[in-house]
Design an enzyme around this catalytic site. Structure first.
Site, mmCIF file in Angstrom:
data_model
loop_
_atom_site.group_PDB
_atom_site.id
_atom_site.type_symbol
_atom_site.label_atom_id
_atom_site.label_comp_id
_atom_site.label_asym_id
_atom_site.label_seq_id
_atom_site.Cartn_x
_atom_site.Cartn_y
_atom_site.Cartn_z
ATOM 1 N N LYS A 283 -5.434 3.260 2.804
ATOM 2 C CA LYS A 283 -5.039 1.887 2.470
ATOM 3 C C LYS A 283 -5.782 1.286 1.287
ATOM 4 O O LYS A 283 -6.971 1.498 1.103
ATOM 5 C CB LYS A 283 -5.264 0.964 3.688
ATOM 6 C CG LYS A 283 -4.319 1.191 4.841
ATOM 7 C CD LYS A 283 -2.860 0.941 4.488
ATOM 8 C CE LYS A 283 -2.537 -0.535 4.378
ATOM 9 N NZ LYS A 283 -2.599 -1.220 5.649
ATOM 10 N N GLU A 290 -3.830 -12.225 -0.468
ATOM 11 C CA GLU A 290 -3.466 -12.724 0.868
ATOM 12 C C GLU A 290 -4.326 -13.911 1.275
ATOM 13 O O GLU A 290 -3.844 -14.879 1.867
ATOM 14 C CB GLU A 290 -3.630 -11.606 1.908
ATOM 15 C CG GLU A 290 -2.611 -10.489 1.765
ATOM 16 C CD GLU A 290 -2.985 -9.302 2.632
ATOM 17 O OE1 GLU A 290 -2.445 -9.205 3.739
ATOM 18 O OE2 GLU A 290 -3.824 -8.487 2.216
#
Ligand code: ARG
Length: 457
Positions: A283, A290
């Protein structure tokens, strides 16, 4: 500790109350403004003959020392002294003795706090304006580099018509331009000096309010004493402006998040501005974007808190208004933090031009251009729309793009189509032809960038 307002009381304040109503834990950050305001007030009292000149001088020197003490970390604020205003007065009196008790002549904490937060907010607005300008300049540089980087434009998150990445960036530049204008406008209304309003009804001393305003760099004095101590419109306006900045950042972040997904893959965030997963080794997450999107909610909450706090208040000052500060501070802090980090995150993204261009070629973003082509040959737009729609359907069934059709295939939909159709629906050409002012044609975007630069000078 003896209360500065203890005269009419026969009992000590309950310690629970003391803690509950004290604001020093958060309003201490106003110390500089509070002291500057007090210095201006003392100087004015001296000038107007309300204090002796030597009293005013000693008071000013004392206040300067208090400021130096606070700045050097030599001061511990006290909860019993409630707020920054009474803490400063207490520190002054500890330093210069009885004379310190004259500082509050012709003044109330109600006009004092209004002064402090107006001074604080003016500075914060100036800082945010600088940050917005910096971000706009980064956007202009990036837009210039991508003035002909073709990408699909979207409506309903469905590919719609081709634009350029530069044009897309310039859309945000416009938002931040309005944000700056809003702040400049809000600053104008913040720039009124409230001292002299007293608790609510002014004072019997003849003060030189204009002199105080001038010393503190205010444009004018407030007009009505009741309004001066109960007005927090400027705080609401600021938080509303801050909310819109957050809306803009948040929308931009949402796009950055989408674009950096494998599904879009238009961009890649720099390693320095992304983070990994504690479990999944593969990831690379857009956490910064965000978090900015997430923090927008705090600022909207701050706005809501201020509006709700004010809406039922009778004139003039009410203690509810002490709740203005944390909301205001939080809104300003959050916006600044987000702007500071957003800029380098944006500057370091890697743009995958080929994937963007490929995406613009798929999805029939030139279907409108095919319709426009027929309109130029005399077909009504509605008819042309229908014909182009049928061609899209045909291509979908055959697994073709529009420019993958042969002339014979085109002619099945309209006999008016000629060889020059390929040029008309070439994606790059589709962008270049959108020369309307405000459109995505590189020459128009270049003009738009030039105008934006001029405005920022
Ligand atoms: N700490 C107070 C505030 O922030 C200052 C004004 C207090 N005035 C008063 N009358 N209790 O609003």
């Amino acid at each position: 500790m003896a209360k500065l307002w203890g005269g009419r009381f026969q009992k000590e304040t309950d310690t629970l109350v003391e803690d509950f109503h004290s604001s020093i834990s958060f309003d201490q950050r106003l110390y500089k403004y509070d002291i500057k305001g007090s210095i201006a007030h003392a100087r004015m009292l001296g000038r107007c003959g309300i204090l002796l000149p030597k009293e005013a001088d000693a008071m000013i020197r004392g206040l300067e020392e208090v400021l130096a003490d606070i700045e050097a970390g030599r001061v511990e604020f006290s909860v019993e002294a409630e707020d920054i205003h009474m803490n400063v007065e207490q520190l002054l009196t500890d330093k210069i003795g009885e004379l310190g008790k004259k500082l509050h002549t012709a003044r109330s904490r109600n006009d004092q706090v209004a002064l402090d937060i107006r001074m604080y907010l003016k500075d914060e607005i100036d800082r945010i304006i600088v940050l917005l300008r910096g971000l706009q300049l980064s956007l202009l540089d990036l837009a210039e580099k991508h003035i002909d980087t073709v990408m699909p434009g979207y409506t309903h998150l469905q590919r719609a018509q081709p634009v350029t990445f530069g044009h897309h960036l310039m859309a945000y530049c416009e938002m931040f331009r309005r944000d700056r204008e809003r702040l400049i406008d809000c600053r104008r209304r913040t720039d009124f000096m409230p001292l002299g309003a007293g608790a609510l009804a002014g004072t019997t001393f003849s003060l030189d309010r204009a002199f105080v305003a001038e010393q503190l760099g205010f444009n004018a004095v407030t007009e009505n004493s009741l309004d001066a101590v109960s007005d927090r419109d400027f705080a609401v306006e600021f938080t509303a402006s801050a909310s819109l900045i957050m809306v803009h950042l948040s929308r931009f972040c949402e796009e950055i998040i989408l674009w950096s997904s494998a599904e879009f893959a238009f961009i890649e965030l720099d390693d320095a501005y992304s983070t990994g997963s504690s479990m999944m080794p593969q990831k690379k997450n857009p956490d910064v974007a965000e978090l900015i999107r997430g923090k927008s909610g705090r600022v909207f909450g701050d706005l809501q808190a201020l509006l709700t706090m004010l809406k039922g208040l009778p004139l003039a000052y009410n203690k509810d208004m002490q709740e203005d500060k944390e909301a205001l501070f939080d809104a300003a802090d959050t916006v600044k933090k987000c702007l500071v980090i957003f800029k380098p995150m944006l500057e370091t993204i890697r743009i995958k031009k080929n994937i963007m261009a490929e995406a613009a070629r798929g999805g029939f973003t030139n279907a409108t251009d095919l319709a426009d082509y027929l309109v130029r040959r005399g077909v009504s737009f509605r008819e042309a729309h229908e014909m182009s729609g049928k061609a899209v359907l045909y291509c979908l069934e055959k697994g073709l793009t529009l420019d993958g059709m042969s002339i014979m295939e085109f002619k099945k939909f309209s006999p008016l189509v000629e060889e020059d159709v390929y040029k008309a629906i070439d994606i790059k050409q589709c962008v270049e032809a959108r020369k309307v002012p405000g459109g995505p044609a590189p020459e128009k975007v270049a003009e738009s960038i030039a105008r934006a630069r001029q405005r920022l000078e």
